[in-house]
Design an enzyme around this catalytic site. Structure first.
Site, PDB file in Angstrom:
ATOM      1  N   HIS A 112       0.847  -1.200   0.000  1.00 30.53           N
ATOM      2  CA  HIS A 112       0.000   0.000   0.000  1.00 30.53           C
ATOM      3  C   HIS A 112       0.874   1.240   0.000  1.00 30.53           C
ATOM      4  O   HIS A 112       2.024   1.216   0.448  1.00 30.53           O
ATOM      5  CB  HIS A 112      -0.940   0.009   1.205  1.00 30.53           C
ATOM      6  CG  HIS A 112      -0.239  -0.102   2.523  1.00 30.53           C
ATOM      7  ND1 HIS A 112       0.191  -1.308   3.018  1.00 30.53           N
ATOM      8  CD2 HIS A 112       0.135   0.820   3.425  1.00 30.53           C
ATOM      9  CE1 HIS A 112       0.787  -1.118   4.175  1.00 30.53           C
ATOM     10  NE2 HIS A 112       0.783   0.172   4.450  1.00 30.53           N
ATOM     11  N   PHE A 113       0.293   2.328  -0.509  1.00 35.02           N
ATOM     12  CA  PHE A 113       0.971   3.623  -0.562  1.00 35.02           C
ATOM     13  C   PHE A 113       0.185   4.617   0.277  1.00 35.02           C
ATOM     14  O   PHE A 113      -1.038   4.727   0.125  1.00 35.02           O
ATOM     15  CB  PHE A 113       1.045   4.122  -2.017  1.00 35.02           C
ATOM     16  CG  PHE A 113       1.891   3.257  -2.892  1.00 35.02           C
ATOM     17  CD1 PHE A 113       1.373   2.087  -3.439  1.00 35.02           C
ATOM     18  CD2 PHE A 113       3.210   3.589  -3.151  1.00 35.02           C
ATOM     19  CE1 PHE A 113       2.166   1.267  -4.235  1.00 35.02           C
ATOM     20  CE2 PHE A 113       4.008   2.774  -3.946  1.00 35.02           C
ATOM     21  CZ  PHE A 113       3.485   1.598  -4.485  1.00 35.02           C
TER      22      PHE A 113
HETATM   23  P1  AMP Z   1       2.049   0.486   7.291  1.00 34.59           P
HETATM   24  O1  AMP Z   1       2.802   0.717   8.548  1.00 34.59           O
HETATM   25  O2  AMP Z   1       2.615   1.196   6.132  1.00 34.59           O
HETATM   26  O3  AMP Z   1       1.871  -0.995   7.081  1.00 34.59           O
HETATM   27  O4  AMP Z   1       0.656   1.186   7.512  1.00 34.59           O
HETATM   28  C1  AMP Z   1      -0.547   0.550   7.713  1.00 34.59           C
HETATM   29  C2  AMP Z   1      -1.555   1.655   7.789  1.00 34.59           C
HETATM   30  O5  AMP Z   1      -2.829   1.055   7.742  1.00 34.59           O
HETATM   31  C3  AMP Z   1      -1.507   2.495   9.073  1.00 34.59           C
HETATM   32  O6  AMP Z   1      -1.382   3.874   8.727  1.00 34.59           O
HETATM   33  C4  AMP Z   1      -2.839   2.194   9.753  1.00 34.59           C
HETATM   34  O7  AMP Z   1      -3.367   3.323  10.390  1.00 34.59           O
HETATM   35  C5  AMP Z   1      -3.690   1.763   8.580  1.00 34.59           C
HETATM   36  N1  AMP Z   1      -4.774   0.840   8.891  1.00 34.59           N
HETATM   37  C6  AMP Z   1      -4.736  -0.255   9.671  1.00 34.59           C
HETATM   38  N2  AMP Z   1      -5.934  -0.881   9.682  1.00 34.59           N
HETATM   39  C7  AMP Z   1      -6.749  -0.157   8.854  1.00 34.59           C
HETATM   40  C8  AMP Z   1      -8.108  -0.280   8.449  1.00 34.59           C
HETATM   41  N3  AMP Z   1      -8.889  -1.272   8.886  1.00 34.59           N
HETATM   42  N4  AMP Z   1      -8.616   0.653   7.615  1.00 34.59           N
HETATM   43  C9  AMP Z   1      -7.839   1.673   7.167  1.00 34.59           C
HETATM   44  N5  AMP Z   1      -6.548   1.838   7.516  1.00 34.59           N
HETATM   45  C10 AMP Z   1      -6.009   0.950   8.355  1.00 34.59           C
END
Ligand code: AMP
Length: 142
Positions: A103-104
């Protein structure tokens, strides 16, 4: 490198098994609001193809997703009346990755305002919905 595991939360969002504040969806990707935003208008672009992160993603996945990252960056900047946009993307826990599906992060930036900490606190649902509405409108306008 650890293999992709489809039990992650973004895989469930792509399959519609759990809810999200969705901004956009096409055959290749979805864009949603981040539930623990680091800035007003923080959203995520998530390719549908299964890969753990950038390190195991195919060229095809990456080339399909980058135009959408740019599209969301433009829409979020306009909708949030931000002064700039930062794009972030983390690979593996040592780099700060917490959800293991590529994801970005689209992070609207405002003059003189620092980002909140990563994954720090949950957003107010109504505020997220209001921001999402503005970003969707900007996407449709652009
Ligand atoms: P990363 O550290 O790049 O893997 O970021 C994961 C991101 O996903 C974080 O910014 C979280 O706040 C976000 N996140 C986790 N669960 C959800 C969810 N159910 N819906 C939307 N964003 C989420």
């Amino acid at each position: 490198m650890t293999a992709y595991d489809d039990g992650n939360i973004f895989s469930k969002i792509i399959k519609g098994e759990i809810p999200s504040e969705k901004l956009y969806e096409d055959a290749n990707a979805v864009a949603i609001m981040d539930i623990m935003p680091q800035t007003r208008g923080h959203c995520l672009v998530i390719p549908k193809a299964p890969s753990r992160n950038l390190l195991d993603a195919s060229d095809e996945t990456l080339s399909a997703v980058m135009p959408l990252v740019a599209k969301l960056a433009r829409a979020a900047k306009a909708a949030m009346q931000a002064d700039g946009v930062r794009i972030a993307q983390f690979n593996e826990p040592a780099a700060g990755q917490t959800v293991f599906h590529l994801h970005f992060h689209i992070l609207p930036m405002y003059e003189g305002v620092e980002l909140d900490l990563h994954s720090n606190r949950s957003a107010d649902k109504a505020a997220l919905a209001e921001q999402a509405e503005k970003i969707r409108a900007a996407l449709n306008a652009g």
